[in-house]
Design a protein around this motif. Structure first.
Motif, short mmCIF file in Angstrom:
data_model
loop_
_atom_site.label_atom_id
_atom_site.label_comp_id
_atom_site.label_asym_id
_atom_site.label_seq_id
_atom_site.Cartn_x
_atom_site.Cartn_y
_atom_site.Cartn_z
N ALA A 31 0.82 -1.25 -0.02
CA ALA A 31 -0.04 -0.27 -0.09
C ALA A 31 0.89 1.21 0.00
CB ALA A 31 -0.91 -0.18 1.20
N SER A 32 1.96 1.10 0.68
CA SER A 32 2.87 2.40 0.73
C SER A 32 3.54 2.73 -0.64
CB SER A 32 3.91 2.15 1.78
OG SER A 32 3.44 2.07 3.10
N LEU A 33 3.98 1.64 -1.27
CA LEU A 33 4.38 1.78 -2.58
C LEU A 33 3.47 2.28 -3.55
CD1 LEU A 33 6.75 -1.39 -2.90
CD2 LEU A 33 7.56 0.97 -2.63
N VAL A 34 2.32 1.72 -3.71
CA VAL A 34 1.30 2.20 -4.26
C VAL A 34 0.90 3.78 -4.25
CG1 VAL A 34 -0.95 2.15 -4.90
CG2 VAL A 34 0.29 -0.16 -4.84
N TYR A 35 0.85 4.08 -3.05
CA TYR A 35 0.57 5.29 -2.67
C TYR A 35 1.75 6.27 -3.16
CZ TYR A 35 -1.05 9.55 -0.22
OH TYR A 35 -1.58 10.59 0.09
N THR A 36 2.96 5.88 -2.86
CA THR A 36 4.00 6.89 -3.36
C THR A 36 4.13 6.90 -4.97
OG1 THR A 36 5.22 6.05 -1.48
CG2 THR A 36 6.41 7.24 -3.04
N TRP A 37 3.82 5.76 -5.55
CA TRP A 37 3.91 6.04 -7.10
C TRP A 37 2.82 6.80 -7.64
CZ3 TRP A 37 6.64 5.50 -11.37
CH2 TRP A 37 5.61 5.41 -12.65
N VAL A 38 1.70 6.67 -7.24
CA VAL A 38 0.47 7.30 -7.83
C VAL A 38 0.67 8.92 -7.25
CG1 VAL A 38 -1.81 7.88 -7.17
CG2 VAL A 38 -1.14 5.42 -7.37
N ILE A 39 0.94 9.30 -6.21
CA ILE A 39 1.37 10.57 -5.78
C ILE A 39 2.65 11.20 -6.96
CG2 ILE A 39 1.93 12.35 -4.09
CD1 ILE A 39 -0.90 11.14 -3.68
N THR A 40 3.37 10.29 -6.53
CA THR A 40 4.68 11.10 -7.51
C THR A 40 4.45 11.11 -9.00
OG1 THR A 40 6.13 9.95 -5.80
CG2 THR A 40 7.28 10.60 -7.98
N GLY A 41 4.01 10.03 -9.61
CA GLY A 41 3.56 10.14 -10.96
C GLY A 41 2.71 11.02 -11.31
N ASN A 42 1.56 11.25 -10.58
CA ASN A 42 0.33 12.38 -10.99
C ASN A 42 1.00 13.78 -10.79
OD1 ASN A 42 -2.02 10.91 -11.98
ND2 ASN A 42 -1.60 9.91 -10.18
N VAL A 43 1.76 13.97 -9.47
CA VAL A 43 2.48 15.21 -9.35
C VAL A 43 3.45 15.55 -10.48
CG1 VAL A 43 3.87 16.44 -7.94
CG2 VAL A 43 2.04 15.23 -7.04
N LEU A 44 4.27 14.61 -10.95
CA LEU A 44 5.26 15.00 -12.11
C LEU A 44 4.33 15.35 -13.29
CD1 LEU A 44 7.68 12.31 -11.59
CD2 LEU A 44 8.16 14.63 -11.32
N ILE A 45 3.39 14.57 -13.72
CA ILE A 45 2.61 15.03 -14.76
C ILE A 45 1.92 16.50 -14.82
CG2 ILE A 45 0.32 14.43 -16.09
CD1 ILE A 45 0.82 11.57 -15.62
N MET A 46 1.32 16.85 -13.31
CA MET A 46 0.70 18.21 -13.39
C MET A 46 1.79 19.27 -13.33
SD MET A 46 -1.82 17.34 -10.02
CE MET A 46 -2.13 19.02 -10.14
#
Length: 315
Positions: A31-46
């Motif tokens: 769960a921690s890895l998924v959350y980190t990836w989702v936040i990081t990936g979407n923040v980079l896109i934004m």
């Protein structure tokens, strides 16, 4: 039990967590890895869309809005999971459960509406390329995103309120799930649930069926337009911009329809929970990957940003 003094002490207990230490540690790590990836990936896109002038287009504006919704959607559920994985008592209060459900439904509905808006954007870009910038203006983009969020709020608040005005018997109730989703919470009500169940089908139809039909109609028209494109390069470029969006649509709408639109008699708690893992974890996890790998402009902007960052660090 109403929202009175007694309801403050009502707790729901999640059952869909491993009891042994090793699986609990794996659940926490996953769960921690998924959350980190989702936040990081979407923040980079934004950040890429906001800072790169070449990405200041309607298509990328909608993609940035979708990334923002994905961040909120994931934050409503996932941070609670690793915390529960480490705790002996996997509980949530009545107010906490209602809050989680409200954000989960609202942001999930916004996600679905934005996918329909993005299909309209692709339809105009391919069917009317010469008038695209005149039709899909910045003002229209802001209005469509605002309408998607506003409609989702108007649907999620009444449904959540209706569900949590039902009586829940006892001091503690057991939810055979890992989050406060609508179907498992409805199963705990000590009253007739036909009205909230009908409301769930109505909201599900508005959020899933209607936008999916609009998306399908858009792609039928897009397909007919692609057949008239003589240039193979132009056809490939159009297909590339649509394929990533279509993949996300099929995954999101397909999984959500199986949970929210199937008759209750034909579903089981275990099936609902397994499907919920897909639209709670897999879809937000894959979205940044799908859109960046299939979108050359975003991929190029991110690559240039990393190169610039590395160059500034070495000087």
């Amino acid at each position: 039990m109403s929202w009175g003094n007694r309801s403050v002490w009502l707790e729901f207990v999640f059952l869909a967590y491993p009891s042994k230490p090793e699986p609990r540690a794996l659940a926490f790590l996953g769960a921690s890895l998924v959350y980190t990836w989702v936040i990081t990936g979407n923040v980079l896109i934004m950040v890429a869309i906001q800072t790169k002038a070449c990405l200041h287009t309607p298509m990328h504006y909608f993609l940035g809005s979708l990334s923002g919704v994905e961040i909120g959607y994931t934050a409503a559920v996932v941070p609670h999971l690793p915390a529960n994985a480490l705790r002996a008592e996997k509980t949530i209060t009545l107010l906490g459960c209602a809050t989680q459900m409200g954000f989960f439904i609202g942001l999930g509905s916004t996600d679905c509406f934005l996918l329909a808006v993005m299909a309209y954007d692709r339809y105009v870009a391919i069917r009317h390329p010469l008038r695209y910038t005149l039709i899909v203006t910045r003002k229209l983009c802001v209005r469509m995103v605002g309408c998607a969020a506003g409609l989702a709020l108007l649907l999620s608040l009444p449904l959540t309120t209706l569900i949590f005005t039902l009586p829940f018997c006892g001091h503690r109730r057991e939810i055979n799930h890992f989050l406060c989703d609508v179907p498992p919470v409805l199963r705990l009500a000590c009253a007739d649930t036909r009205v909230p169940q009908a409301a769930l089908y109505a909201v599900g139809s508005l959020v899933l069926t209607v936008p999916f039909l609009l998306i399908s109609a858009s792609y039928v028209l897009i397909g007919s337009a692609l057949l008239r494109i003589r240039s193979a390069a132009g056809r490939r470029r159009a297909v590339s911009t649509c394929s990533s969006h279509l993949a996300v649509v099929l995954l999101q709408y397909g999984c959500c329809s199986l949970v929210y639109l199937r008759p209750r008699s034909s579903t089981s708690e275990d099936e609902d929970r397994q499907i919920a893992l897909i639209y709670t974890f897999v879809t937000p996890l894959l979205n940044p990957l799908i859109y960046t790998l299939r979108n050359k402009d975003v991929k190029g902007a991110l690559k240039n940003a990393f190169i610039s960052k590395a160059a500034s660090d070495t000087t």
